[in-house]
Design an enzyme around this catalytic site. Structure first.
Site, PDB file in Angstrom:
ATOM      1  N   SER A 179     -34.004 -28.292   4.355  1.00 29.18           N
ATOM      2  CA  SER A 179     -33.000 -27.483   3.674  1.00 29.18           C
ATOM      3  C   SER A 179     -32.685 -26.209   4.441  1.00 29.18           C
ATOM      4  O   SER A 179     -31.885 -25.394   3.983  1.00 29.18           O
ATOM      5  CB  SER A 179     -33.485 -27.134   2.266  1.00 29.18           C
ATOM      6  OG  SER A 179     -34.751 -26.492   2.337  1.00 29.18           O
ATOM      7  N   HIS A 233       4.399 -24.950 -25.705  1.00 29.41           N
ATOM      8  CA  HIS A 233       4.889 -26.252 -25.211  1.00 29.41           C
ATOM      9  C   HIS A 233       5.865 -26.065 -24.053  1.00 29.41           C
ATOM     10  O   HIS A 233       6.723 -26.903 -23.821  1.00 29.41           O
ATOM     11  CB  HIS A 233       5.579 -27.042 -26.327  1.00 29.41           C
ATOM     12  CG  HIS A 233       4.801 -27.113 -27.599  1.00 29.41           C
ATOM     13  ND1 HIS A 233       3.910 -28.121 -27.868  1.00 29.41           N
ATOM     14  CD2 HIS A 233       4.740 -26.271 -28.675  1.00 29.41           C
ATOM     15  CE1 HIS A 233       3.372 -27.923 -29.061  1.00 29.41           C
ATOM     16  NE2 HIS A 233       3.856 -26.799 -29.565  1.00 29.41           N
ATOM     17  N   SER A 288       7.090 -23.029   5.472  1.00 33.53           N
ATOM     18  CA  SER A 288       6.933 -24.461   5.673  1.00 33.53           C
ATOM     19  C   SER A 288       7.103 -24.779   7.143  1.00 33.53           C
ATOM     20  O   SER A 288       7.875 -24.126   7.848  1.00 33.53           O
ATOM     21  CB  SER A 288       7.992 -25.196   4.862  1.00 33.53           C
ATOM     22  OG  SER A 288       8.259 -26.460   5.417  1.00 33.53           O
ATOM     23  N   LYS A 330      11.616 -22.130   2.760  1.00 32.44           N
ATOM     24  CA  LYS A 330      10.538 -22.183   1.771  1.00 32.44           C
ATOM     25  C   LYS A 330       9.675 -20.927   1.784  1.00 32.44           C
ATOM     26  O   LYS A 330       9.405 -20.361   2.823  1.00 32.44           O
ATOM     27  CB  LYS A 330       9.622 -23.380   2.047  1.00 32.44           C
ATOM     28  CG  LYS A 330      10.250 -24.734   1.790  1.00 32.44           C
ATOM     29  CD  LYS A 330      10.518 -25.018   0.319  1.00 32.44           C
ATOM     30  CE  LYS A 330       9.271 -25.206  -0.475  1.00 32.44           C
ATOM     31  NZ  LYS A 330       8.536 -26.433  -0.180  1.00 32.44           N
ATOM     32  N   ASN A 348       6.184 -20.575  -0.100  1.00 36.97           N
ATOM     33  CA  ASN A 348       5.294 -21.345  -0.965  1.00 36.97           C
ATOM     34  C   ASN A 348       4.121 -20.508  -1.459  1.00 36.97           C
ATOM     35  O   ASN A 348       3.518 -19.771  -0.681  1.00 36.97           O
ATOM     36  CB  ASN A 348       4.739 -22.542  -0.196  1.00 36.97           C
ATOM     37  CG  ASN A 348       5.827 -23.510   0.212  1.00 36.97           C
ATOM     38  OD1 ASN A 348       6.818 -23.665  -0.499  1.00 36.97           O
ATOM     39  ND2 ASN A 348       5.657 -24.134   1.365  1.00 36.97           N
ATOM     40  N   GLU A 371      -1.800 -21.919  -5.433  1.00 40.58           N
ATOM     41  CA  GLU A 371      -2.069 -23.353  -5.586  1.00 40.58           C
ATOM     42  C   GLU A 371      -3.504 -23.688  -5.212  1.00 40.58           C
ATOM     43  O   GLU A 371      -4.162 -24.513  -5.864  1.00 40.58           O
ATOM     44  CB  GLU A 371      -1.133 -24.166  -4.681  1.00 40.58           C
ATOM     45  CG  GLU A 371       0.327 -24.119  -5.068  1.00 40.58           C
ATOM     46  CD  GLU A 371       1.193 -24.684  -3.953  1.00 40.58           C
ATOM     47  OE1 GLU A 371       1.293 -25.908  -3.873  1.00 40.58           O
ATOM     48  OE2 GLU A 371       1.741 -23.890  -3.146  1.00 40.58           O
ATOM     49  N   LYS A 428     -29.017 -25.766  -4.690  1.00 43.00           N
ATOM     50  CA  LYS A 428     -28.631 -24.604  -3.880  1.00 43.00           C
ATOM     51  C   LYS A 428     -27.232 -24.718  -3.277  1.00 43.00           C
ATOM     52  O   LYS A 428     -26.446 -23.777  -3.321  1.00 43.00           O
ATOM     53  CB  LYS A 428     -29.688 -24.348  -2.805  1.00 43.00           C
ATOM     54  CG  LYS A 428     -30.811 -23.442  -3.338  1.00 43.00           C
ATOM     55  CD  LYS A 428     -31.956 -23.276  -2.396  1.00 43.00           C
ATOM     56  CE  LYS A 428     -32.910 -24.439  -2.461  1.00 43.00           C
ATOM     57  NZ  LYS A 428     -33.470 -24.761  -3.781  1.00 43.00           N
TER      58      LYS A 428
END
Lengths: 481, 481, 481, 481
Positions: free
Chosen positions: B34, B167, B288, B294, B296, B301, B336
């Site tokens: 380990s 909703h 992009s 773009k 982003n 995300e 761990k």
């Protein structure tokens, strides 16, 4: 390659719109209806509505007679629910609407005023909070029963020595009581988690309305007092979208089940022919349909197996809540079945384990056979040398040589001649042999929390102190150690 | 059916025993070692050994000069580790043995005495307890930073109105500040969970030995005091087999990540062209490789995506501990990497979210467009009627008719003529129109915890009270509400 | 109640925007950069680029010399990567950009043309598809090695009888070989799952561009042929957002690990002193730091423990993909570390298990002791009576009475006198005693798939037939039974 | 700190043994009884018993009249079960014993002979195999219905252009049909997984007995033929302990639900006011109890939410099977409720999604607004330059400058004057403007699998080819692409 048999097939030309229009509503209704499971919340729903109605009266939003009519009507609805005569309707979707619909039938349109300053979103949240507050104490009491059984076993079995295991290999002898009490402390931590879950449920969501608060001079603190809440949500969006308190409960139950799975694994091991440490009462074991000699620990296995189920419920709700924007989404309706299933499972498992352990019989002959067959006190040899100034690593190496000597000759450590021992190291005196008795080894492990009888007796006393405390109080006694 | 290409094949006649004997040891060693990850615990390991050595000295188990030699030697080892000159060896398996081996090289066989009254099992447990106690405060501080950003945003964006959603449909207008603060309270509960995880880690396992306690007059309370523990385990078997405190931390982080996933989902939504509520600073968005227009929200995300990872780590450890008999098993070594990965993930995510939110820019034009396009204040019509004595259900039905009228004509509620409204119900007076302004609707939701500006201002003040408290204290202020 | 110590505190008045602007970019860059782990895909990335460049040339999109320059340049980049001299740059975010950047340095701006008709989204997808296609055969070969060891053990241990268990209670005697082969068949199903995962990865995503396809006359089939794909995606949106093939692999590995956990649980049990059925080679067991007599099955325990890890990785990716809209999101970047970790874990575990089992030694004395101590052939009594026309339920009841008689007297079934048996039922003739021998019991279980030696010999032959087949072909032999 | 109210308390001195003895049996019985849920398997149980009885007759184990009596009796039992008049008894634990008990009442002790050469363990396994073989085709048909709806939508909505998204940012325009069909292909892979799960269930376990095979001249192939199995287990231990086939089904359903969660996430997004791409039929949306203007996509949200539930069921069974030794353990009884819950959930979700999608209405005005507001065709600028020999990276940079120019001025790309464009690069000719129309951009993406109308038309044709195939056959058409 085998394949499934012919399917009956769909009429491929039929238009889907046409197919679904007529029955779509019924399908959707049946799919989203929760009355099949949330009827279990009826007591909480009635109680919340009573408190809400009285508060609306006190705030002057409803007239006194309106409140009286509603309160009386809710009493009649509750009577029907209790008596089993309540007319449930699937088309009324959930328990809240079912009750309101019935209330309207019984007292007329004034029933609609109960919905003033309240939304389905905060009403559902309130019911689940109340439900958890109602149910967790029962779980804790069942857990406390199981703790009590463990302490009673520790008392009854006091003095019995068993091999303590690491890696399932005999490591050092311990008192059986010490082993039982290890589970007491796991459960004590579980109790703490359950109490914290209760405290998390102890937060009033009513007054949040659909999501933004309500434009009425309501007094949530009055509702909270009547319902016994000591806190309320500080933010209405949070109040209707929070499910942390359910997750806290599911997690507390999951860890509890993981502990139960360790205990039941050991019960299965100990009742095996090879270990033979424990015999279950006939009531807690079952036979085989084909093998007349079997006595299977089914209930213990089933508890172990249900660990997956309870963990799965936790994973389910975590995944459901993941990435939901604020505030309420119907996804959250999925919380209730996971909650009910976990609650019922945990209650059953705790009862079963208490009953099973309370009636099991320790088999001293099994313990003794296991101890006799081992060289479990070899650590004593190393400790003995270390006490005489041999560096521990060297002491360990020498003890290992003695063990190999015994294993090769098939004799136990206690059968060694003093001079043989001295041959391994001049530091070995004849008094070392007395230390190779498992009971002597146990007695020497007197460090706090160790397995020496006087330490275990202290532990039992401490457990007894905890057991007389109210189970719903975080134990001060435990905190002190 | 496609199939993988030809395999190179195994020499099928070779005897397996023959194949494995020579290299089996190395394979097993590499598999169980380990040191690749537990080297991260070196500070805790040194600190624990120092305290243990001093206690052994005070208890008379080690001579004063032995303690001094060990303490000085450990200092030199620590120096090497800090400087990056420490000679790690895979064959020494873990950080504990690596340190001991090096200590032996530096100070000779007396190093072996450090192992007196201690086992690898309680030493590992101690290190992980210490590690969590060391690291959780940092997590809490990062979480507190994020809370601070949320409150600052609530202050900066104060007064801005947005559609509140249920909703994902516009439901009722709310203050943007109210929305930000909903996350403050989620994080405040997360803080509570982290503090409790810290408290669970605050329990000294040393003295448990391998599993049974030790036969030396040790004084764990001295070790505990030196290392800052306020409690110790009451049972040595429990001490070496318990991983609840790791599970508590993993669960606290999982719920925190679920909250972060809700927030980042909203950031992704709000920065979409369609919502257009928020613009990220260029530093917190990326372009992009193929689409030049773009921008982003990658970091948001990625935080959302990492929710799965952290939940997976919790699932992993729960499954690993399931059905393990007492006491220590090597399975537990798996704790761990799950712990380290979760800790690093959570720390990075909290920092990223704080930076991202602190530098994002609200886009009022987006909020206004969304409000204008909605009939979001329709509830006001129902509330208005309800205040005039119309039962709520009937009021709701009438308001629904007005909404349909507007949607069919493509006009907003505020564009309705008073007489048109009166046509739906004689109870509609001309003053109802003023209530259809989103800001007015917000202002009326004055219930405690509601979105009315004065209530949100109270909330901000309460949050500020909490923020000046030490982050590691459970907030009394929060508890009171 | 203990609480964490004072935090160092944040300068509370500092503006967050100010704090983050300068360093936000670096933080975001470090957070989203994947070069730390996706460098492992370099071979696939180069191979995919080579095929893409050649196809662009063939399609007339690139000039022949451009293609030659690019191909030659990629060769040099690959050389650097292979040699370890490649200059990785974190600011270039991922392996794809790192390679492109280096290519540009080496061959100039023509390198940029490689990006024609390709996006990062389909490039990443291609690399992972290729990676799985490259790696799965190795997993299958390691699995096949383990199957080979099991069959060799079945051959070596042929004839040995052991107690077969249900509920961990001795049920009916079985051949040890039969027990080993049960795992062969589990692994054979795992092999099927791995091959299917390979087939799912065998689908070319290139040509999808960012999400919509590309406006160039590309020929994906040429790329596919060069790279060995037999299928391609039918829909470009699906091609860049699909991660099913990773999930299929993670699931195949999870079930495989669950099987390994069953096998290692048995290894731990069988090497326990109480069972004593198996002894591990010293290379595949380890000692204790404190207990000189211990021989711990650490590698087996660790395999068992890693079952949680691999399952957690599956849970992680399922949760990450949940509710992601089309098409690509950065959340999906999380797939790679879960995949790499699972692959490495599974490869190590398969090797370890093969080595461990191949070198373990069966302990016949342990098997015999376990058989002697049991009344495991009691089913024979019931079967005997049933054959003589006694309804099975009644036969079962009578056999149970005989068992109880033996257990109460501490004698084995074989020690019963014929007249004692006849006392329980006149249907018991003296020849029943011969059937109580475990080996006789085993021999009578001749139903297909049963444990009778001739059936097990058939099984071994069938396994051998499968083993000589190419491991990557779904076994026809297995399908036939 | 709030704490739960006083518990009623346990009489602490009462002996646990005393408490449990009398009722322990009933508690254990209720806990382990599975009749509450496994009654659902009655058809499979009867069918399996009929085949077993006939085979025993053919093998000469039962006399012809015995078989006739049993077959006739099973027919009567089946009649009662069908008619709802069957007298279920909890004390008879499970459906198998309930049926046998009733059979005994109806035909006397000969019923007991049905148990010859069969155990509960292989009987339960057989029933679950049969159940999955019976039920999976229905799931596949519902899935095929949903695929049909998607193709019909692709046909109906053909020609409509929408923004294609990555990172939820408009990336490149795509056909709406192309988007729908992306889900077709996900479902097609799900179909493959379901068929494989069916094939895994298509393996006869009968004949394994309790674990070791049976000592009767049985003919499993006859049973298999009668029940329609094409394979049987090669190893009896494996046959009774295998649950892989259930895991395969649960995994297939989990991935299917993950796909459904992506689709429903998009439905929720698209029906939002901000996107406004889709309007649900009133039958598939619901109103709000407090907000008259709401039209909530509850069924879609609920499908999304149930993804957690189905994933949780998979995790549950994986955890339950982990580390179970051979052969049967009662833990495995937990498989059935997870299986039933998943099956019912998946069937409901597939029906709901088909109905919901079939009746939803696309809102072209929403699509157009989204396209108009974007600079989504900016990639065309880069592609245009690249075609003229500008290295792609440089082309990309220049297009980015144009985008910034437009965004700063609030104009769309199509509004640019040719000379403005030429100012950015002399390579921009006037014909570039025509390419900035979204429809033109779509039309140019003609690579295989791309979004150009002719490619999408090909896709639809391919889907139609697949749809006319029997749904239970792995589609050759799909395999070819």
């Amino acid at each position: 390659m085998p394949r499934p048999p012919e399917s009956q097939g769909n009429p491929p030309e039929k238009l889907w719109g046409g197919r679904f229009s007529p029955e779509g509503g019924r399908l959707a209704e049946a799919f989203t209806a929760s009355i099949g499971f949330d009827r279990r919340l009826w007591r909480q729903d009635i109680r919340g509505s009573l408190a809400h109605a009285r508060m609306l009266g006190a705030a002057g939003v409803l007239a006194r007679e309106e409140v009286e009519t509603i309160v009386e009507g809710l009493g009649r609805v509750a009577g029907e629910l209790e008596a089993g005569t309540f007319p449930y309707r699937v088309e009324a979707e959930d328990i809240h609407s079912n009750i309101e619909l019935r209330l309207t039938e019984l007292i007329g349109p004034v029933a609609g005023k109960l919905h003033t300053a309240r939304s389905r979103n905060d009403q559902v949240a309130l019911d689940v909070h109340l439900f958890l507050r109602d149910e967790i104490p029962g779980v804790v009491r069942r857990l406390r029963d199981l703790q009590t059984v463990l302490v009673e076993r520790a008392e009854t079995d006091f003095g019995r020595v068993m091999p303590g295991y690491t890696h399932l290999q005999p490591a050092q002898p311990v008192l059986v009581s010490h082993h039982w009490l290890a589970y007491f402390w796991m459960l004590e931590r579980d109790r703490g988690r359950l109490i914290r879950a209760w405290q998390e449920a102890d937060r009033l969501p009513l007054g949040a309305g659909a999501l933004a608060g309500v434009p009425y001079p309501i007094n949530p603190d009055q509702v909270g007092r009547e319902l016994g809440f000591s806190r309320r949500y500080a933010n209405s969006l949070d109040a209707v979208s929070d499910r942390d308190y359910v997750l806290d409960f599911l997690f507390a139950c999951t860890v509890l089940m993981v502990h139960c799975s360790r205990l039941t694994e050991e019960i299965v091991l100990w009742t095996s022919q090879e270990f033979g440490f424990l015999e279950l009462d006939d009531a807690w074991a079952t036979g085989s349909s084909i093998m007349p000699h079997k006595k299977n620990p089914d209930p213990a296995e089933l508890v172990r197996g249900k660990t997956g189920r309870v963990t799965g419920n936790l994973m389910a709700l975590l995944m459901t809540v993941k990435a939901l924007p604020l505030a309420y989404h119907t996804d959250l309706q999925e919380d209730k079945e996971r909650l009910f299933d976990t609650l019922d499972t945990i209650n059953a498992c705790l009862q079963v384990l208490a009953g099973l352990l309370a009636t099991a019989r320790l088999r001293p002959e099994g313990l003794e056979r296991a101890l006799a067959g081992s060289v479990i006190t070899a650590t004593e040899l190393a400790d003995y040398l270390a006490e005489r100034g041999v560096p521990f690593r060297e002491a360990h190496r020498l003890a290992g040589q003695v063990v190999r000597h015994c294993l090769e000759r098939g004799i136990s450590l206690q059968e060694l001649a003093p001079q043989t021992l001295a041959g391994f190291s001049p530091d070995f005196g004849p008094e070392v042999l007395a230390r190779l008795d498992p009971a002597a080894s146990v007695a020497r492990r007197t460090s706090p929390g160790g397995t020496a009888p006087r330490r275990v007796a202290e532990q039992i006393a401490l457990c007894r102190e905890i057991l007389v405390l109210d189970p719903l109080t975080p134990s001060e006694a435990a905190a002190k150690i």
